[in-house]
Design a protein around this motif. Structure first.
Motif, mmCIF file in Angstrom:
data_model
loop_
_atom_site.group_PDB
_atom_site.id
_atom_site.type_symbol
_atom_site.label_atom_id
_atom_site.label_comp_id
_atom_site.label_asym_id
_atom_site.label_seq_id
_atom_site.Cartn_x
_atom_site.Cartn_y
_atom_site.Cartn_z
ATOM 1 N N THR A 408 -25.033 -10.532 -9.125
ATOM 2 C CA THR A 408 -25.290 -11.565 -8.130
ATOM 3 C C THR A 408 -25.477 -10.878 -6.788
ATOM 4 O O THR A 408 -25.192 -9.702 -6.629
ATOM 5 C CB THR A 408 -24.118 -12.561 -8.044
ATOM 6 N N ASN A 409 -25.945 -11.629 -5.844
ATOM 7 C CA ASN A 409 -26.291 -11.035 -4.560
ATOM 8 C C ASN A 409 -25.701 -11.844 -3.415
ATOM 9 O O ASN A 409 -26.296 -12.806 -2.968
ATOM 10 C CB ASN A 409 -27.809 -10.975 -4.427
ATOM 11 N N PRO A 410 -24.523 -11.470 -2.923
ATOM 12 C CA PRO A 410 -23.985 -12.193 -1.776
ATOM 13 C C PRO A 410 -24.796 -11.930 -0.512
ATOM 14 O O PRO A 410 -25.193 -12.842 0.178
ATOM 15 C CB PRO A 410 -22.557 -11.665 -1.642
ATOM 16 N N GLU A 413 -22.369 -13.087 4.840
ATOM 17 C CA GLU A 413 -20.982 -13.231 5.259
ATOM 18 C C GLU A 413 -20.233 -14.131 4.278
ATOM 19 O O GLU A 413 -20.457 -15.338 4.234
ATOM 20 C CB GLU A 413 -20.923 -13.843 6.653
ATOM 21 N N VAL A 414 -19.337 -13.548 3.510
ATOM 22 C CA VAL A 414 -18.545 -14.356 2.586
ATOM 23 C C VAL A 414 -17.728 -15.383 3.359
ATOM 24 O O VAL A 414 -17.556 -16.527 2.934
ATOM 25 C CB VAL A 414 -17.612 -13.444 1.752
ATOM 26 N N ASP A 415 -17.256 -14.974 4.533
ATOM 27 C CA ASP A 415 -16.381 -15.866 5.294
ATOM 28 C C ASP A 415 -17.122 -17.031 5.932
ATOM 29 O O ASP A 415 -16.510 -17.957 6.442
ATOM 30 C CB ASP A 415 -15.611 -15.081 6.374
ATOM 31 N N THR A 416 -18.460 -17.017 5.918
ATOM 32 C CA THR A 416 -19.199 -18.165 6.439
ATOM 33 C C THR A 416 -19.956 -18.901 5.336
ATOM 34 O O THR A 416 -20.617 -19.894 5.591
ATOM 35 C CB THR A 416 -20.203 -17.729 7.513
ATOM 36 N N GLY A 417 -19.864 -18.396 4.121
ATOM 37 C CA GLY A 417 -20.483 -19.072 2.995
ATOM 38 C C GLY A 417 -21.989 -18.900 2.900
ATOM 39 O O GLY A 417 -22.647 -19.569 2.108
ATOM 40 N N LYS A 418 -22.560 -18.002 3.689
ATOM 41 C CA LYS A 418 -24.006 -17.812 3.649
ATOM 42 C C LYS A 418 -24.380 -16.878 2.509
ATOM 43 O O LYS A 418 -23.726 -15.887 2.267
ATOM 44 C CB LYS A 418 -24.505 -17.238 4.979
ATOM 45 N N ARG A 419 -25.492 -17.225 1.836
ATOM 46 C CA ARG A 419 -25.950 -16.407 0.733
ATOM 47 C C ARG A 419 -27.429 -16.098 0.904
ATOM 48 O O ARG A 419 -28.098 -16.621 1.787
ATOM 49 C CB ARG A 419 -25.701 -17.124 -0.597
ATOM 50 N N ALA A 420 -27.928 -15.241 0.043
ATOM 51 C CA ALA A 420 -29.297 -14.769 0.175
ATOM 52 C C ALA A 420 -30.312 -15.887 -0.044
ATOM 53 O O ALA A 420 -30.086 -16.828 -0.796
ATOM 54 C CB ALA A 420 -29.546 -13.646 -0.812
ATOM 55 N N TYR A 421 -31.460 -15.748 0.623
ATOM 56 C CA TYR A 421 -32.554 -16.699 0.449
ATOM 57 C C TYR A 421 -33.359 -16.396 -0.816
ATOM 58 O O TYR A 421 -34.006 -17.286 -1.369
ATOM 59 C CB TYR A 421 -33.506 -16.642 1.642
ATOM 60 N N GLY A 422 -33.382 -15.139 -1.217
ATOM 61 C CA GLY A 422 -34.131 -14.778 -2.415
ATOM 62 C C GLY A 422 -35.630 -14.725 -2.215
ATOM 63 O O GLY A 422 -36.389 -14.989 -3.147
ATOM 64 N N VAL A 601 -25.542 -2.637 1.156
ATOM 65 C CA VAL A 601 -25.628 -4.010 1.662
ATOM 66 C C VAL A 601 -26.904 -4.698 1.186
ATOM 67 O O VAL A 601 -26.862 -5.758 0.566
ATOM 68 C CB VAL A 601 -25.539 -4.032 3.197
ATOM 69 N N ARG A 602 -28.046 -4.103 1.464
ATOM 70 C CA ARG A 602 -29.300 -4.771 1.124
ATOM 71 C C ARG A 602 -29.580 -4.757 -0.373
ATOM 72 O O ARG A 602 -30.420 -5.526 -0.848
ATOM 73 C CB ARG A 602 -30.455 -4.133 1.897
ATOM 74 N N ASN A 603 -28.845 -3.915 -1.116
ATOM 75 C CA ASN A 603 -29.001 -3.916 -2.569
ATOM 76 C C ASN A 603 -27.921 -4.727 -3.265
ATOM 77 O O ASN A 603 -27.732 -4.623 -4.481
ATOM 78 C CB ASN A 603 -29.016 -2.484 -3.113
ATOM 79 N N ALA A 604 -27.173 -5.494 -2.481
ATOM 80 C CA ALA A 604 -26.303 -6.540 -3.018
ATOM 81 C C ALA A 604 -25.000 -6.058 -3.624
ATOM 82 O O ALA A 604 -24.384 -6.770 -4.403
ATOM 83 C CB ALA A 604 -27.051 -7.382 -4.052
ATOM 84 N N THR A 605 -24.538 -4.863 -3.284
ATOM 85 C CA THR A 605 -23.254 -4.401 -3.802
ATOM 86 C C THR A 605 -22.169 -4.403 -2.728
ATOM 87 O O THR A 605 -21.036 -4.028 -3.001
ATOM 88 C CB THR A 605 -23.375 -2.982 -4.383
ATOM 89 N N MET A 606 -22.513 -4.803 -1.507
ATOM 90 C CA MET A 606 -21.539 -4.875 -0.416
ATOM 91 C C MET A 606 -21.907 -6.038 0.498
ATOM 92 O O MET A 606 -23.081 -6.204 0.852
ATOM 93 C CB MET A 606 -21.518 -3.570 0.391
ATOM 94 N N THR A 607 -20.949 -6.852 0.865
ATOM 95 C CA THR A 607 -21.205 -7.937 1.796
ATOM 96 C C THR A 607 -21.195 -7.406 3.222
ATOM 97 O O THR A 607 -20.708 -6.303 3.496
ATOM 98 C CB THR A 607 -20.136 -9.035 1.686
ATOM 99 N N LEU A 608 -21.690 -8.203 4.137
ATOM 100 C CA LEU A 608 -21.668 -7.791 5.536
ATOM 101 C C LEU A 608 -20.242 -7.686 6.059
ATOM 102 O O LEU A 608 -19.939 -6.843 6.906
ATOM 103 C CB LEU A 608 -22.462 -8.775 6.393
ATOM 104 N N THR A 609 -19.356 -8.546 5.570
ATOM 105 C CA THR A 609 -17.953 -8.460 5.988
ATOM 106 C C THR A 609 -17.355 -7.128 5.567
ATOM 107 O O THR A 609 -16.628 -6.478 6.331
ATOM 108 C CB THR A 609 -17.142 -9.617 5.380
#
Length: 630
Positions: A408-410, A413-422, A601-609
Motif C-alpha cells: 500500500t502507499n501512504p 501524513e498519517v496524522d492528518t489522514g491524507k493518502r496518495a492520489y494515485g 518516501v516517494r516509493n511508499a515505504t516511509m510516510t512523511l511523518t
C-alpha cells in the motif's frame, strides 16, 4: 539538454585524458590578444587556439559545430576554436579533474549546481571586466534572474549582489513547464482553450479569439464567463486552458480524467495522468522553501541557514486590493508573499546557532507568527496560504496507489489522514531522466513536468499524437456557494492565490583560471551569446535566447512547429529560478534527505511523518551550519 550536473569528484589527480581527444597539456596555443576600452578584441601575433569542451546531445553538438565553424571563418588566422565533445556521464568528473590539475580547456560548460564551488576553489577566470566592457554582450537586454544566477560574491557567499563578480555567463536558459498529450485530452472529452489571463476580459466580451483562432461560440462557451482556471467544466463539457496555471485540485482532477481514458480506452494499463519529480513549484507558489536565511550576529557573515523543508507555519500574501503595506518595516505590494524573516517572531532564534537548535523544528510550537502579521490577516490585508509542509505534502501525494494486497502507499501524513492520489508512477517505475521522457514519448504519461531541453527530442520522436505545453500548477482557491462574496466578485473568481513559481535549468560558459587565452576565449563566448549564436540555438528548439527581444520573436516562438504554445516558456523564464542545488556551494546538505525522499518516501515505504523524524532529515540542520560557520 538536461541541465542538472552531477556531483563533482573530490579526489583529483593530474592526468591528461586519453581517447585521442585534444587536451591543453603541453600544447602550443598561440598568443592572446587584448580587449580595448571600446570592448573590441585585438588578437595577438599568432593564431590563438581556444579549446572548448561541450556536453550535449547530437542536436546540440550539430548546432555548436556550425557555430564554431562560423566563428572560425570570421576570425580566420586570428582565433581558432577546437570543440571537444565529452559524454554526458563523464563530463563533470573529467572537467573537475582537469580544473584541479591546472590543465583545463579554455572554455567549458558549468551547470548552475557546480558553479559556486568552482568559483570558490579559484578554478574560474573572473570575466567581470569583459562583461562590463563588451559592446555586444548586454546584460540589460537579458533575463535578470538568469544572468544574476552567475554573479557571485565568494566572500559573502551571496548571489546577485552589487559586490558579486561574473565567473561565467549563461549559455542559455531552460524553464520547466507541463508537457501534455493533447490527443489524449481531446479523446477524454477535454476541449483545449488557449487564452492568457490578461486576455480573458476581452475574450469574454467577444473582442478577441483565443490563440488558436477560436471564438467562445466555436468552443461552446457562448453566454459563459470564462474564469481564470486551467481546468474547468461548463454545462458538462470539460475544458483545459493551456495558458492558465491549474490549481492543485484542478491538476488532480484533470490527471484522473486523462488517466482513466488512457487505462480504459488506450490500453495503457500502467499509464498515468501526471508525473513530476520536483516540489519547487508547490512550495515556492505559497512562499515556502527548503532553507531560510536567518539573521544572526553569532556569525561573521551575519546570518545562517535553517532547514525549513517541513515548516508548518502558514504563509501570507498581500491581498490584491491592497496597494501597499508595511510588514516588519518593509514595504510589500499587492500579490507579494511576506518573507519568512518578516512573518516569524525572530526571538525564537535569539542566541542560537543552527547546530545548537538542530531539532527545534521537531516542535512546531517553537515557531510563532508575529502579532503584526496576525493582525493584518485579521484586517483582511493579508491572505493566508498553506505552509511549506502542506505544499510538500501535496507534491508527495501524487504517487501511485497499489491495492493488490502486495503493498500500500501512504505517501503522506498519517496524522492528518491524507493518502496518495494515485495519478503518478512511483520513482521505481520510472527509469530516471531517460525513463520519464520515454514514458511521455510512448504515450504512457498524460502530462509531464520537464524543461525546454526536451523539445528537440519530442519533435523528432513523437509521431503518434499531438502535444503541447502549459504553465506549472499554482495554488488557488475560488469563491464557492456559501462564501461571503465581495462586490465585483462572483462564484468561480479567484478568492486566494499564491504566485506562479518553478525552477529553470541553466549552464554557464566559463573560462579556466589557468587559460593563457582569456581574451580570445571571451570573444568566442561573446559570439555564442550574440544574436547569431542565440538564434541558431533557438532554431534547434533546445534553448530560449538570452535576449528578450529575440525570445519574443518568431526565431523562438516558431508557431509552425510544436509546441504551438511556446509563449508559456517565455512567461516561465520571467519568474522561474534555480533549483535548490544552486542555493549553496555544494549539495552535501541536500544529498541524504533527498535520497531518502526520492527513495523511501516517494516509493511508499516511509510516510512523511516518519521522514520528519529520520536521521537524514535531522542532521541537515547541523550540515547547514558549516556553510556559514567557516
Amino acid at each position: 539538454m538536461n541541465n542538472k550536473v552531477k556531483k563533482i569528484a573530490s579526489a583529483i589527480t593530474c592526468v591528461c585524458l586519453a581517447t585521442g581527444m585534444l587536451m591543453a597539456c603541453g600544447r602550443d596555443k598561440g598568443t592572446d590578444g587584448s580587449i580595448g576600452d571600446d570592448g573590441i578584441y585585438r588578437p595577438g601575433g599568432d593564431e590563438a587556439q581556444v579549446e572548448f569542451w561541450i556536453n550535449g546531445d547530437n542536436h546540440e553538438i550539430e548546432v555548436f559545430d556550425s557555430l564554431v565553424k562560423s566563428f572560425n571563418s570570421k576570425w580566420n588566422g586570428k582565433i581558432k576554436v577546437e570543440m571537444v565533445q565529452r559524454t554526458g556521464d563523464g563530463y563533470s568528473d573529467a572537467l573537475g579533474q582537469s580544473l584541479a590539475a591546472g590543465n583545463a580547456p579554455d572554455v567549458f560548460y558549468v551547470g548552475d549546481s557546480g558553479y559556486k564551488n568552482y568559483a570558490e576553489l579559484g578554478y574560474l577566470y573572473d570575466i567581470t571586466d569583459f562583461v562590463d566592457k563588451s559592446p555586444t554582450y548586454k546584460v540589460e537586454e537579458m533575463w535578470d534572474n538568469v544572468v544574476t544566477r552567475y554573479k557571485y560574491d565568494t566572500k559573502t557567499f551571496l548571489s546577485g549582489t552589487e559586490s558579486g563578480r561574473y565567473y561565467g555567463v549563461p549559455k542559455d536558459i531552460g524553464p520547466t513547464v507541463v508537457y501534455y498529450n493533447e490527443t489524449y485530452f481531446e479523446k477524454a472529452g477535454i476541449k483545449i482553450l488557449s487564452v492568457a489571463p490578461a486576455d480573458l476580459d476581452n475574450f469574454n466580451k467577444g473582442g478577441v479569439k483565443d490563440d488558436r483562432g477560436n471564438t467562445k461560440e466555436d468552443l461552446g462557451l457562448g453566454g459563459v464567463t470564462v474564469k481564470e482556471k486551467g481546468y474547468f467544466v461548463v454545462n458538462n463539457q470539460k475544458y483545459f486552458n493551456n495558458q492558465v496555471p491549474m490549481s492543485w485540485e484542478e491538476t488532480v482532477e484533470c490527471s484522473r480524467i486523462v488517466q482513466n481514458h488512457m487505462q480504459t480506452k488506450e490500453n495503457k494499463k500502467d499509464g498515468f495522468g501526471f508525473f513530476t519529480e520536483w516540489w519547487f513549484n508547490y512550495g515556492w507558489s505559497v512562499g515556502g522553501n527548503c532553507i531560510q536565511q536567518i539573521p544572526s550576529d553569532l556569525y561573521d557573515c551575519g546570518y545562517y541557514y535553517d532547514f525549513t523543508l517541513m515548516d508548518n507555519t502558514k504563509n501570507y500574501i498581500v491581498a490584491d486590493d491592497v496597494k501597499g503595506i508595511e510588514v516588519n518595516k518593509k514595504l510589500y505590494k499587492a500579490g507579494e508573499i511576506i518573507a519568512y524573516q518578516d512573518k516569524i517572531d525572530m526571538s525564537v532564534y535569539a542566541g542560537k546557532k543552527a547546530a545548537d537548535g538542530k531539532n527545534i523544528y521537531q516542535n512546531a510550537d517553537n515557531y510563532k507568527i508575529t502579532d503584526e502579521v496576525k493582525d493584518l490577516h485579521s484586517a483582511g490585508k493579508l491572505n493566508e496560504l498553506p505552509s511549506q509542509r502542506e505544499a510538500f505534502t501535496e507534491f508527495v501525494r501524487y504517487g501511485d496507489i497499489h491495492e493488490d494486497g502486495k503493498k500500500t502507499n501512504p505517501l503522506a501524513e498519517v496524522d492528518t489522514g491524507k493518502r496518495a492520489y494515485g495519478i503518478s508512477p512511483l520513482p521505481t517505475d520510472i527509469d530516471g531522466d531517460a525513463g520519464k521522457i520515454n514514458e511521455f514519448v510512448y504515450g504512457n504519461l498524460g502530462m509531464l513536468v520537464d524543461g525546454r531541453w526536451n523539445v528537440t527530442a519530442f519533435r523528432r520522436d513523437i509521431t503518434k499524437f499531438v502535444w503541447d505545453v502549459a504553465p506549472l500548477p499554482m495554488y488557488k482557491e475560488y469563491y464557492e456557494a456559501g462564501d461571503t462574496i465581495p462586490a465585483g466578485k462572483e462564484i468561480g473568481d479567484i478568492k486566494v492565490h499564491g504566485i506562479e513559481a518553478g525552477h529553470s535549468g541553466s549552464v554557464a560558459l566559463c573560462i579556466s583560471k589557468t587559460s593563457t587565452l582569456p581574451a580570445a576565449a571571451w570573444t568566442f563566448i561573446e559570439y555564442v551569446a550574440s544574436a547569431e549564436g542565440q538564434t541558431k540555438q533557438a532554431e534547434a528548439g533546445f534553448a530560449i535566447p538570452l535576449q528578450k527581444d529575440i525570445a519574443n520573436s518568431d526565431v523562438f516562438l516558431q508557431k509552425d512547429k510544436s509546441p504551438k504554445n511556446s509563449k508559456v516558456f517565455i512567461r516561465a523564464t520571467e519568474y522561474e529560478q534555480a533549483g535548490d542545488w544552486w542555493f549553496l556551494q555544494d549539495n552535501k546538505w541536500i544529498d541524504d534527505w533527498a535520497n531518502k525522499l526520492n527513495g523511501s518516501v516517494r516509493n511508499a515505504t516511509m510516510t512523511l511523518t516518519e521522514f520528519f523524524r529520520c536521521d537524514e532529515y535531522s542532521k541537515t540542520f547541523g550540515l547547514l551550519d558549516k556553510y556559514t560557520n567557516r
